[in-house]
Design a protein around this motif. Structure first.
Motif, PDB file in Angstrom:
ATOM      1  N   ALA A 155       0.840  -1.428   0.395  1.00  0.00           N
ATOM      2  CA  ALA A 155      -0.008   0.189  -0.074  1.00  0.00           C
ATOM      3  C   ALA A 155       0.940   1.223   0.041  1.00  0.00           C
ATOM      4  O   ALA A 155       1.428   1.249   0.585  1.00  0.00           O
ATOM      5  N   GLY A 156       0.810   1.970  -0.690  1.00  0.00           N
ATOM      6  CA  GLY A 156       1.603   2.972  -1.305  1.00  0.00           C
ATOM      7  C   GLY A 156       3.396   2.703  -1.294  1.00  0.00           C
ATOM      8  O   GLY A 156       3.587   1.857  -1.465  1.00  0.00           O
ATOM      9  N   PRO A 157       4.095   3.753  -1.009  1.00  0.00           N
ATOM     10  CA  PRO A 157       3.520   5.576  -1.175  1.00  0.00           C
ATOM     11  C   PRO A 157       2.827   6.063  -1.716  1.00  0.00           C
ATOM     12  O   PRO A 157       3.224   5.568  -2.855  1.00  0.00           O
ATOM     13  N   CYS A 158       2.127   7.195  -2.062  1.00  0.00           N
ATOM     14  CA  CYS A 158       1.017   7.085  -2.730  1.00  0.00           C
ATOM     15  C   CYS A 158       1.367   9.020  -2.650  1.00  0.00           C
ATOM     16  O   CYS A 158       1.830   9.408  -1.581  1.00  0.00           O
ATOM     17  N   VAL A 159       1.134   9.808  -3.901  1.00  0.00           N
ATOM     18  CA  VAL A 159       1.506  11.438  -4.363  1.00  0.00           C
ATOM     19  C   VAL A 159       0.446  12.238  -4.512  1.00  0.00           C
ATOM     20  O   VAL A 159      -0.888  11.630  -5.321  1.00  0.00           O
ATOM     21  N   VAL A 160       0.132  13.308  -3.521  1.00  0.00           N
ATOM     22  CA  VAL A 160      -1.750  13.747  -3.939  1.00  0.00           C
ATOM     23  C   VAL A 160      -0.587  14.934  -5.389  1.00  0.00           C
ATOM     24  O   VAL A 160      -0.020  15.313  -5.073  1.00  0.00           O
ATOM     25  N   THR A 161      -1.850  14.367  -6.046  1.00  0.00           N
ATOM     26  CA  THR A 161      -1.392  15.066  -7.510  1.00  0.00           C
ATOM     27  C   THR A 161      -2.249  15.764  -8.061  1.00  0.00           C
ATOM     28  O   THR A 161      -2.049  16.559  -9.030  1.00  0.00           O
ATOM     29  N   ASP A 197       1.187   4.393   6.714  1.00  0.00           N
ATOM     30  CA  ASP A 197       1.129   4.436   8.468  1.00  0.00           C
ATOM     31  C   ASP A 197      -0.528   5.151   8.525  1.00  0.00           C
ATOM     32  O   ASP A 197      -0.976   5.724   9.761  1.00  0.00           O
ATOM     33  N   LEU A 198      -1.066   5.831   7.381  1.00  0.00           N
ATOM     34  CA  LEU A 198      -2.533   5.745   7.571  1.00  0.00           C
ATOM     35  C   LEU A 198      -3.397   4.834   7.987  1.00  0.00           C
ATOM     36  O   LEU A 198      -4.674   5.803   8.623  1.00  0.00           O
ATOM     37  N   PHE A 199      -2.874   3.404   7.970  1.00  0.00           N
ATOM     38  CA  PHE A 199      -3.532   2.123   8.557  1.00  0.00           C
ATOM     39  C   PHE A 199      -3.282   1.763  10.159  1.00  0.00           C
ATOM     40  O   PHE A 199      -2.035   2.263  10.100  1.00  0.00           O
ATOM     41  N   ALA A 200      -3.320   1.357  10.989  1.00  0.00           N
ATOM     42  CA  ALA A 200      -3.249   0.838  11.927  1.00  0.00           C
ATOM     43  C   ALA A 200      -4.095  -0.311  12.578  1.00  0.00           C
ATOM     44  O   ALA A 200      -4.998  -0.554  11.794  1.00  0.00           O
ATOM     45  N   GLU A 201      -3.185  -0.956  13.288  1.00  0.00           N
ATOM     46  CA  GLU A 201      -3.824  -2.751  12.942  1.00  0.00           C
ATOM     47  C   GLU A 201      -5.003  -2.975  13.961  1.00  0.00           C
ATOM     48  O   GLU A 201      -5.064  -1.997  15.217  1.00  0.00           O
ATOM     49  N   GLY A 202      -6.124  -3.409  14.021  1.00  0.00           N
ATOM     50  CA  GLY A 202      -7.489  -3.607  13.994  1.00  0.00           C
ATOM     51  C   GLY A 202      -8.366  -2.665  13.570  1.00  0.00           C
ATOM     52  O   GLY A 202      -9.670  -2.625  13.991  1.00  0.00           O
ATOM     53  N   ASP A 203      -7.761  -2.031  12.408  1.00  0.00           N
ATOM     54  CA  ASP A 203      -8.279  -0.900  11.275  1.00  0.00           C
ATOM     55  C   ASP A 203      -9.566  -1.830  10.803  1.00  0.00           C
ATOM     56  O   ASP A 203      -9.000  -3.224  10.598  1.00  0.00           O
ATOM     57  N   VAL A 229      -7.233  -5.490   9.728  1.00  0.00           N
ATOM     58  CA  VAL A 229      -5.964  -4.831   8.988  1.00  0.00           C
ATOM     59  C   VAL A 229      -5.314  -5.486  10.267  1.00  0.00           C
ATOM     60  O   VAL A 229      -5.621  -5.521  11.773  1.00  0.00           O
ATOM     61  N   LEU A 230      -4.787  -6.919   9.927  1.00  0.00           N
ATOM     62  CA  LEU A 230      -4.067  -7.991  11.096  1.00  0.00           C
ATOM     63  C   LEU A 230      -2.579  -7.755  11.040  1.00  0.00           C
ATOM     64  O   LEU A 230      -2.352  -7.341  12.445  1.00  0.00           O
ATOM     65  N   LYS A 231      -1.458  -6.961  10.446  1.00  0.00           N
ATOM     66  CA  LYS A 231      -0.054  -6.581  10.355  1.00  0.00           C
ATOM     67  C   LYS A 231      -0.068  -5.948   9.457  1.00  0.00           C
ATOM     68  O   LYS A 231       0.110  -5.106   8.763  1.00  0.00           O
ATOM     69  N   VAL A 232       0.628  -4.394  10.289  1.00  0.00           N
ATOM     70  CA  VAL A 232       1.216  -3.083   9.366  1.00  0.00           C
ATOM     71  C   VAL A 232       2.626  -3.494   9.587  1.00  0.00           C
ATOM     72  O   VAL A 232       3.058  -3.021  10.394  1.00  0.00           O
ATOM     73  N   PHE A 233       3.255  -3.571   8.106  1.00  0.00           N
ATOM     74  CA  PHE A 233       4.866  -3.431   8.174  1.00  0.00           C
ATOM     75  C   PHE A 233       5.210  -1.934   7.812  1.00  0.00           C
ATOM     76  O   PHE A 233       5.215  -2.089   5.465  1.00  0.00           O
ATOM     77  N   THR A 234       5.233  -1.039   8.333  1.00  0.00           N
ATOM     78  CA  THR A 234       5.575   0.083   7.810  1.00  0.00           C
ATOM     79  C   THR A 234       6.630   1.092   6.932  1.00  0.00           C
ATOM     80  O   THR A 234       6.732   0.958   5.912  1.00  0.00           O
ATOM     81  N   GLU A 235       8.396  -0.146   7.384  1.00  0.00           N
ATOM     82  CA  GLU A 235       9.459   0.374   6.405  1.00  0.00           C
ATOM     83  C   GLU A 235       9.294  -0.726   5.255  1.00  0.00           C
ATOM     84  O   GLU A 235       9.640  -0.233   3.776  1.00  0.00           O
ATOM     85  N   GLN A 236       8.518  -1.878   4.699  1.00  0.00           N
ATOM     86  CA  GLN A 236       8.178  -2.466   3.901  1.00  0.00           C
ATOM     87  C   GLN A 236       6.581  -1.726   3.047  1.00  0.00           C
ATOM     88  O   GLN A 236       6.777  -2.695   2.103  1.00  0.00           O
TER      89      GLN A 236
END
Length: 205
Positions: free
Chosen positions: A29-35, A98-104, A177-184
């Motif tokens: 998911a992402g990173p996305c740019v606001v265009t 990081d827009l999302f968190a575990e449990g969302d 959302v079960l897990k979020v891996f921010t770096e990847q």
């Protein structure tokens, strides 16, 4: 509604807190740019346009090159508008996982796998005409009778018949959302997501 553009990586499974094996989908998911930032005064409605996935300049039209240049970013492959974004975003701002968190809980929109022209058994779950007795040797996966007799002397529109199957826009709701891996830039989401591996998906909160 806040969201992000992603790409389906594939499926796996993880063990939950209760010891159950949970099937899940991995999404980049992402990173996305606001265009583009659309406003009520200028465009008639408010929304932000996100862009995702790198694209070569030689494969991009001059109009789109200028569009991306305004946002001070490189050309992208996928553009999606999101209305009613929770937070105000500026042109050129980057939105990450990081827009999302575990449990969302999220909604995922994708294009289902295309299966081509299929018969009624695969497409609609028909059981076929029946057994092989009484000369029914070649009717196992046939649709059977379709229309009525003297009235209406035709087949009604919308009758379930053979035809193109799959390749449709599908939305799956209430996936956790079960897990979020921010770096990847990876999300692990419970359940299945429409589309093949590598296909684009839209995630909405």
């Amino acid at each position: 509604m806040s969201g992000i553009i992603g790409k389906k990586v594939g499926m796996t499974s993880i063990f939950g807190a209760d010891g159950k094996n949970i099937p899940c989908t991995v999404i980049e998911a992402g990173p996305c740019v606001v265009t583009q930032v659309k406003t009520l005064e200028k465009d008639g409605y408010s929304a932000i346009q996100l862009a995702y996935d790198e694209k070569k300049e030689k494969n991009t039209s001059k109009q789109l090159l200028g569009h991306f240049k305004k946002a001070n970013t490189s050309p992208k492959r996928k553009l999606v508008e999101f209305k009613h974004f929770e937070e105000e975003k500026a042109l050129g701002e980057v939105i990450s996982v990081d827009l999302f968190a575990e449990g969302d809980y999220v909604e995922v929109v994708g294009t289902s796998k295309g299966k081509g022209f299929q018969g009624v058994v695969k497409r609609h779950g028909f059981s076929g005409v029946g057994g092989q007795t009484h000369g029914q040797h070649n009717r196992l996966r046939a649709p059977g009778s379709l229309g009525a007799s003297s009235w209406p002397s035709r087949v009604f529109k919308g009758m379930r018949m053979a035809g193109r199957m799959g390749g449709n826009r599908v939305k799956i709701q209430n996936l956790q959302v079960l897990k979020v891996f921010t770096e990847q830039n990876l999300l692990v989401i419970s359940g299945s997501v429409p589309g093949a591996k590598g296909s684009y998906v839209i995630l909405e909160k």
